[in-house]
Design a protein around this motif. Structure first.
Motif, PDB file in Angstrom:
ATOM      1  N   ILE A 159      26.540   5.088 -36.160  1.00 39.59           N
ATOM      2  CA  ILE A 159      26.985   4.042 -37.089  1.00 39.59           C
ATOM      3  C   ILE A 159      28.480   3.751 -36.929  1.00 39.59           C
ATOM      4  O   ILE A 159      28.866   2.583 -36.824  1.00 39.59           O
ATOM      5  N   PRO A 160      29.377   4.770 -36.884  1.00 36.86           N
ATOM      6  CA  PRO A 160      30.803   4.439 -36.746  1.00 36.86           C
ATOM      7  C   PRO A 160      31.173   3.820 -35.402  1.00 36.86           C
ATOM      8  O   PRO A 160      31.996   2.903 -35.357  1.00 36.86           O
ATOM      9  N   VAL A 161      30.620   4.307 -34.311  1.00 32.72           N
ATOM     10  CA  VAL A 161      31.057   3.864 -32.980  1.00 32.72           C
ATOM     11  C   VAL A 161      30.275   2.637 -32.517  1.00 32.72           C
ATOM     12  O   VAL A 161      30.858   1.680 -32.001  1.00 32.72           O
ATOM     13  N   LEU A 162      28.964   2.645 -32.699  1.00 30.62           N
ATOM     14  CA  LEU A 162      28.147   1.528 -32.230  1.00 30.62           C
ATOM     15  C   LEU A 162      27.943   0.464 -33.297  1.00 30.62           C
ATOM     16  O   LEU A 162      27.712  -0.704 -32.975  1.00 30.62           O
ATOM     17  N   GLY A 163      27.983   0.854 -34.563  1.00 29.15           N
ATOM     18  CA  GLY A 163      27.680  -0.076 -35.641  1.00 29.15           C
ATOM     19  C   GLY A 163      26.212  -0.036 -35.999  1.00 29.15           C
ATOM     20  O   GLY A 163      25.365   0.440 -35.236  1.00 29.15           O
ATOM     21  N   VAL A 164      25.872  -0.566 -37.179  1.00 28.01           N
ATOM     22  CA  VAL A 164      24.503  -0.429 -37.661  1.00 28.01           C
ATOM     23  C   VAL A 164      23.518  -1.262 -36.835  1.00 28.01           C
ATOM     24  O   VAL A 164      22.360  -0.866 -36.659  1.00 28.01           O
ATOM     25  N   VAL A 165      23.929  -2.407 -36.337  1.00 27.12           N
ATOM     26  CA  VAL A 165      23.006  -3.250 -35.569  1.00 27.12           C
ATOM     27  C   VAL A 165      22.610  -2.556 -34.266  1.00 27.12           C
ATOM     28  O   VAL A 165      21.419  -2.453 -33.933  1.00 27.12           O
ATOM     29  N   GLN A 166      23.594  -2.081 -33.510  1.00 26.20           N
ATOM     30  CA  GLN A 166      23.272  -1.392 -32.256  1.00 26.20           C
ATOM     31  C   GLN A 166      22.573  -0.063 -32.511  1.00 26.20           C
ATOM     32  O   GLN A 166      21.785   0.393 -31.673  1.00 26.20           O
ATOM     33  N   THR A 167      22.835   0.572 -33.671  1.00 21.27           N
ATOM     34  CA  THR A 167      22.087   1.786 -34.016  1.00 21.27           C
ATOM     35  C   THR A 167      20.599   1.479 -34.121  1.00 21.27           C
ATOM     36  O   THR A 167      19.753   2.262 -33.665  1.00 21.27           O
ATOM     37  N   GLY A 168      20.262   0.327 -34.713  1.00 21.49           N
ATOM     38  CA  GLY A 168      18.853  -0.080 -34.764  1.00 21.49           C
ATOM     39  C   GLY A 168      18.255  -0.257 -33.382  1.00 21.49           C
ATOM     40  O   GLY A 168      17.109   0.136 -33.130  1.00 21.49           O
ATOM     41  N   PHE A 169      19.028  -0.830 -32.457  1.00 25.33           N
ATOM     42  CA  PHE A 169      18.534  -1.003 -31.084  1.00 25.33           C
ATOM     43  C   PHE A 169      18.319   0.352 -30.399  1.00 25.33           C
ATOM     44  O   PHE A 169      17.390   0.514 -29.596  1.00 25.33           O
ATOM     45  N   VAL A 170      19.188   1.318 -30.679  1.00 24.57           N
ATOM     46  CA  VAL A 170      19.020   2.657 -30.104  1.00 24.57           C
ATOM     47  C   VAL A 170      17.697   3.272 -30.579  1.00 24.57           C
ATOM     48  O   VAL A 170      16.925   3.822 -29.780  1.00 24.57           O
ATOM     49  N   ILE A 171      17.435   3.181 -31.901  1.00 23.82           N
ATOM     50  CA  ILE A 171      16.164   3.703 -32.421  1.00 23.82           C
ATOM     51  C   ILE A 171      14.989   2.987 -31.750  1.00 23.82           C
ATOM     52  O   ILE A 171      14.001   3.611 -31.342  1.00 23.82           O
ATOM     53  N   GLY A 172      15.119   1.658 -31.644  1.00 30.49           N
ATOM     54  CA  GLY A 172      14.040   0.890 -31.027  1.00 30.49           C
ATOM     55  C   GLY A 172      13.785   1.286 -29.594  1.00 30.49           C
ATOM     56  O   GLY A 172      12.629   1.412 -29.161  1.00 30.49           O
ATOM     57  N   ALA A 173      14.858   1.498 -28.823  1.00 31.55           N
ATOM     58  CA  ALA A 173      14.700   1.866 -27.414  1.00 31.55           C
ATOM     59  C   ALA A 173      14.011   3.222 -27.270  1.00 31.55           C
ATOM     60  O   ALA A 173      13.104   3.392 -26.433  1.00 31.55           O
ATOM     61  N   LEU A 174      14.406   4.196 -28.084  1.00 35.31           N
ATOM     62  CA  LEU A 174      13.772   5.514 -28.010  1.00 35.31           C
ATOM     63  C   LEU A 174      12.309   5.441 -28.419  1.00 35.31           C
ATOM     64  O   LEU A 174      11.435   6.073 -27.793  1.00 35.31           O
ATOM     65  N   SER A 175      12.027   4.653 -29.466  1.00 34.66           N
ATOM     66  CA  SER A 175      10.636   4.525 -29.910  1.00 34.66           C
ATOM     67  C   SER A 175       9.779   3.811 -28.869  1.00 34.66           C
ATOM     68  O   SER A 175       8.623   4.196 -28.626  1.00 34.66           O
ATOM     69  N   LEU A 176      10.324   2.777 -28.228  1.00 36.33           N
ATOM     70  CA  LEU A 176       9.577   2.097 -27.170  1.00 36.33           C
ATOM     71  C   LEU A 176       9.255   3.031 -26.014  1.00 36.33           C
ATOM     72  O   LEU A 176       8.165   2.983 -25.434  1.00 36.33           O
ATOM     73  N   THR A 177      10.219   3.894 -25.679  1.00 34.29           N
ATOM     74  CA  THR A 177       9.975   4.859 -24.610  1.00 34.29           C
ATOM     75  C   THR A 177       8.846   5.808 -24.987  1.00 34.29           C
ATOM     76  O   THR A 177       7.965   6.109 -24.168  1.00 34.29           O
ATOM     77  N   ALA A 178       8.855   6.289 -26.247  1.00 37.01           N
ATOM     78  CA  ALA A 178       7.777   7.166 -26.689  1.00 37.01           C
ATOM     79  C   ALA A 178       6.441   6.437 -26.649  1.00 37.01           C
ATOM     80  O   ALA A 178       5.409   7.020 -26.270  1.00 37.01           O
ATOM     81  N   GLY A 179       6.445   5.134 -27.013  1.00 40.58           N
ATOM     82  CA  GLY A 179       5.210   4.354 -26.918  1.00 40.58           C
ATOM     83  C   GLY A 179       4.722   4.231 -25.487  1.00 40.58           C
ATOM     84  O   GLY A 179       3.517   4.338 -25.212  1.00 40.58           O
ATOM     85  N   ALA A 180       5.663   4.008 -24.560  1.00 38.52           N
ATOM     86  CA  ALA A 180       5.283   3.906 -23.146  1.00 38.52           C
ATOM     87  C   ALA A 180       4.671   5.206 -22.655  1.00 38.52           C
ATOM     88  O   ALA A 180       3.676   5.207 -21.900  1.00 38.52           O
ATOM     89  N   VAL A 181       5.228   6.330 -23.048  1.00 37.75           N
ATOM     90  CA  VAL A 181       4.687   7.637 -22.658  1.00 37.75           C
ATOM     91  C   VAL A 181       3.259   7.784 -23.168  1.00 37.75           C
ATOM     92  O   VAL A 181       2.363   8.275 -22.453  1.00 37.75           O
ATOM     93  N   LEU A 182       3.014   7.345 -24.398  1.00 42.20           N
ATOM     94  CA  LEU A 182       1.660   7.444 -24.962  1.00 42.20           C
ATOM     95  C   LEU A 182       0.684   6.542 -24.216  1.00 42.20           C
ATOM     96  O   LEU A 182      -0.466   6.943 -23.941  1.00 42.20           O
ATOM     97  N   PHE A 183       1.101   5.325 -23.876  1.00 40.76           N
ATOM     98  CA  PHE A 183       0.206   4.423 -23.151  1.00 40.76           C
ATOM     99  C   PHE A 183      -0.144   4.985 -21.773  1.00 40.76           C
ATOM    100  O   PHE A 183      -1.303   4.895 -21.323  1.00 40.76           O
ATOM    101  N   ILE A 184       0.842   5.561 -21.103  1.00 43.50           N
ATOM    102  CA  ILE A 184       0.576   6.170 -19.795  1.00 43.50           C
ATOM    103  C   ILE A 184      -0.376   7.353 -19.948  1.00 43.50           C
ATOM    104  O   ILE A 184      -1.323   7.533 -19.170  1.00 43.50           O
ATOM    105  N   ASP A 185      -0.145   8.158 -20.991  1.00 44.25           N
ATOM    106  CA  ASP A 185      -0.995   9.329 -21.218  1.00 44.25           C
ATOM    107  C   ASP A 185      -2.431   8.912 -21.540  1.00 44.25           C
ATOM    108  O   ASP A 185      -3.391   9.608 -21.157  1.00 44.25           O
ATOM    109  N   SER A 186      -2.593   7.781 -22.230  1.00 40.35           N
ATOM    110  CA  SER A 186      -3.946   7.345 -22.614  1.00 40.35           C
ATOM    111  C   SER A 186      -4.786   6.949 -21.405  1.00 40.35           C
ATOM    112  O   SER A 186      -6.025   6.896 -21.485  1.00 40.35           O
ATOM    113  N   ARG A 187      -4.152   6.656 -20.263  1.00 42.05           N
ATOM    114  CA  ARG A 187      -4.875   6.240 -19.064  1.00 42.05           C
ATOM    115  C   ARG A 187      -5.086   7.388 -18.079  1.00 42.05           C
ATOM    116  O   ARG A 187      -5.637   7.188 -17.005  1.00 42.05           O
ATOM    117  N   ARG A 188      -4.576   8.583 -18.426  1.00 43.15           N
ATOM    118  CA  ARG A 188      -4.701   9.705 -17.490  1.00 43.15           C
ATOM    119  C   ARG A 188      -6.009  10.431 -17.683  1.00 43.15           C
ATOM    120  O   ARG A 188      -6.527  10.511 -18.788  1.00 43.15           O
TER     121      ARG A 188
END
Length: 756
Positions: free
Chosen positions: A727-756
């Motif tokens: 929040i102090p260095v990136l700001g609240v808006v970019q903090t939201g993008f950081v959460i989104g990026a990590l969550s998208l990565t976790a979603g991608a891992v799940l989609f790949i796992d579902s096809r294995r």
């Protein structure tokens, strides 16, 4: 895994007891955190360390002791033993929290080092956290042997814990903290927890499990007698005296806002708030109080009305009153005033010219219709997100809006005339540059605590020592150190020009949505007390959101290995829960921070926001529990939930900023709805993740312990990084993008796992 013995099913009592456990854990957490903050003079860094240690230790208890729980007989009566242990451990750890500074070699009022903070947290928190971490997987194992599927029972337990945590937060904020001391709150919590545990020793009124009932009865009776006889009050005072060793403890009380202590040492009364020295009496810091009052008011030709935000007791108000002005004093905690009236020799100024406003300073500015000739702010440096609200461009604009023509604004920040470190320079330049963005003229009065004066009066910088001394004489002010010679010394052209030269370089603007001054304050604090970590803070200062683009490929690397046949693949679901824990904690911190921008020190309302998140967790868990048996492609469904969470994370800061900017419905309701929605999305995930993982392993307690730990460890990362770095260095808006990026990565891992 589905149980038998439906005729003797005790799932409901176990769930009811765990609701009480969730309540007790939340109340115990708040008590211990409040106690530790008194020792650490809490800023965002120390609070982050406390929360990180709590969650990390609870996760360790769930993961490591969860393996032990898988080998213990799944008897509800054995769970009662853990409740009895909590009843003994919580009061003991409260006592340790009062004396832990002695154990780690830190004197009362001394700023502890980071190593001392971590060691103190481990001493105080380890027993409580390990015990609670063990309780969840053990209770899951007990329920897994009852009727229904193991996943349904785990989901029920998850919902109960969330509802208990919600109830505990609301009870503490609205009731307990207002009427009871910390030990009394602990006693009431213990009695409630033990009474609930009797449900597992049914029938209650029989001789079955007589030993357990006898122990519970004895502990409850002892707690009730201690509450009724006043023994707890005497014990509370004894604990506090041990905490303030080397001082004579005169008075101590816990308010909604803070711990207030008055001690006597060497004939001086010392007034502390959360372990931080506020002022002394009968001999205050004469230089500070006279400079704080007289320099600003003598820079104004004819002040008539003054607004003082914070820090009035202890001498500043008395000095301002010498100018024969009307004073509006904003102080959120009325107990500070009452303590001053009780112990200060002259009491509290009450001559009809002082109006005390018991509210938040920023909230007062937004709601007042009055105008002032001078606004003087006497608050700590912006080392926390709460205090930083008073050093942003948006706040400076609010001050400017209530100033009359040629009015001025004054406050101080840590500085140095001899030498400024890079950390101090960045903090001073940030505040100075932000102030210049709003006001036409800014002047400085150099010292180790530099006073900044701001006004739209272009004549402000031209005022010299001679003119200030003339006004001092004309107003016939009685001062001790503040004389014409002293003024000439402080306003010497060489001193002023040297400091102005330091501040000439442009600093970073301190915004509401990007509170960079908080980071600079923490970096300065770290450089003073933990210089070995300066490199880490220097690196953190340069962090940019695009750096995190390297994280998703790293999280995808484990999928390159072939799946193991003999061991269940925990990584995809554990990563999903880790990122959801990170998201949940960061959601809450972002919303609490933005809510404070408009509503300030309204701690009960902030308690409601946290309760809304817990209600969201429970609601999400309940919905998933009802639908979990009808879901096709469970791994892919979990992936889509995570993707929706990622989208919500990106939108959340924008929505919250619109609300805090005054475009939404006033009050805590919209913020609570936002937090509830985030909690709902996260609550959907835990039962489904357990379902997926339990299909791959037959052992309930270790599996649940691992997933519960992953959720908590994600929260560790969120608690530590959100308020200190993101929040102090990136700001609240970019903090939201950081959460989104990590969550998208976790979603991608799940989609790949579902096809294995």
């Amino acid at each position: 895994m589905g149980g038998v013995r439906s005729s003797t099913d005790r799932a409901s009592p176990v769930v009811a007891v765990f609701l009480a456990v969730g309540l007790a854990e939340t109340v115990g957490q708040v008590l211990l955190v409040r106690e530790l903050l008194v020792n650490f003079q809490g800023n965002e860094l120390s609070l982050g360390v406390i929360l990180a240690c709590w969650l990390l230790l609870t996760g360790l208890g769930s993961w490591l002791l969860g393996k032990v729980a898988g080998r213990i007989p799944a008897r509800p009566q054995l769970f009662v033993v853990t409740v009895i242990l909590y009843a003994v451990v919580l009061p003991v750890q409260l006592f340790l929290a009062r004396v832990v500074n002695t154990l780690v070699g830190v004197a009362p009022g001394q700023v502890p080092g980071l190593a001392a903070i971590v060691l103190a947290c481990l001493i105080v928190l380890t027993p409580v956290c390990l015990l609670h971490g063990f309780q969840f997987p053990f209770a899951c194992r007990i329920l897994a042997r009852r009727k229904g599927t193991a996943v349904e029972q785990v989901a029920g337990l998850y919902i109960a814990e969330a509802l208990g945590g919600m109830a505990g937060g609301i009870l503490f904020a609205y009731l307990l903290v207002h009427y009871f001391d910390h030990l009394a709150i602990a006693a009431l919590t213990v009695v409630f927890n033990l009474a609930a545990a009797l449900l597992l020793l049914s029938p209650v009124f029989s001789f079955r499990f007589f030993t357990g009932k006898l122990v519970i009865g004895a502990l409850c009776l002892a707690a009730v007698l201690a509450l009724g006889s006043g023994a707890l009050q005497r014990l509370e005072l004894l604990f506090s005296r041990r905490q303030w060793r080397g001082h004579e403890l005169v008075s101590v009380e816990n308010t909604v806002y803070q711990n207030i202590a008055v001690t006597r040492k060497a004939g001086q009364l010392n007034f502390f708030a959360n372990g931080l020295l506020l002022f002394t009496s009968p001999v205050p810091d004469i230089t500070f109080v006279e400079e704080t009052a007289h320099f600003p008011l003598l820079h104004h030709a004819r002040p008539r009305t003054v607004l003082l935000i914070g820090g009035g007791v202890g001498g500043v108000l008395e000095e301002i009153a010498k100018h024969r002005v009307e004073i509006h004093y904003v102080e959120p905690d009325p107990r500070i005033i009452r303590t001053a009236e009780r112990y200060l020799p002259a009491g509290f100024p009450d001559d009809g010219r002082v109006t005390v406003e018991y509210t938040d300073g920023r909230l007062f500015l937004e709601r007042t219709t009055g105008e002032f000739d001078a606004v003087i702010m006497n608050l700590p440096p912006p080392s926390t997100l709460q205090v930083n609200r008073f050093y942003t461009r948006e706040f400076f604009k609010a001050v400017r809006a209530v100033l009359r023509d040629r009015g001025l604004f004054a406050f101080g920040i840590p500085s140095s005339e001899a030498y400024m470190t890079e950390e101090m320079l960045r903090l001073n330049r940030s505040i100075h540059t932000t102030l210049n963005e709003v006001f036409a003229a800014v002047s400085v009065i150099p010292d180790d605590y530099t006073i900044l004066l701001a006004s739209d009066d272009p004549a402000l910088p031209a005022l010299d020592a001679a003119e200030i001394s003339r006004r001092l004489a004309d107003r016939q002010l009685e001062t001790r150190l503040f004389t014409s010679h002293y003024i000439e010394h402080k306003l010497g052209p060489e001193r002023v020009s040297r400091l102005t030269g330091y501040l000439h370089e442009r600093g970073e603007i301190n915004h509401d949505r990007r509170p960079i001054a908080t980071f600079h304050s923490l970096a300065l604090w770290n450089a003073m007390f933990h210089p070995r970590l300066r490199g880490a803070f220097e690196l953190a200062r340069t962090v940019r959101a695009f750096w995190l683009a390297a994280v998703p490929p790293l999280l995808l690397l484990p999928l390159l290995r072939p799946p193991r046949r003999r061991r269940p693949a925990a990584y995809p679901v554990a990563l999903a829960l880790f990122t959801s824990g990170f998201a949940g904690m960061t959601f809450t911190i972002v919303l609490l921070f933005l809510f404070q921008l408009s509503y300030g020190h309204l701690y009960q309302k902030i308690g409601v926001l946290t309760a809304a998140f817990m209600l969201g967790l429970a609601s999400g868990g309940w919905v998933m529990k009802r639908r979990i048996n009808r879901l096709p492609g469970e791994v892919a469904v979990l992936g889509w939930i995570v993707v929706v969470l990622a989208s919500y994370a990106c939108a959340l800061p924008w929505l919250a900023l619109r609300l805090s900017g005054g475009y939404g419905v006033a009050g805590e309701l919209p913020f609570s709805v936002l937090n509830l929605a985030g909690g709902f999305l996260i609550g959907l995930q835990f039962p489904l993740a357990c379902r997926i993982y339990l299909r791959r392993t037959g052992s309930v307690a270790p599996a649940v312990g691992l997933l519960y730990a992953a959720d908590l460890w994600g929260s560790v990362l969120g608690a530590f990084l959100a308020a200190i770095l993101l929040i102090p260095v990136l700001g609240v808006v970019q903090t939201g993008f950081v959460i989104g990026a990590l969550s998208l990565t976790a979603g991608a891992v799940l989609f790949i796992d579902s096809r294995r």
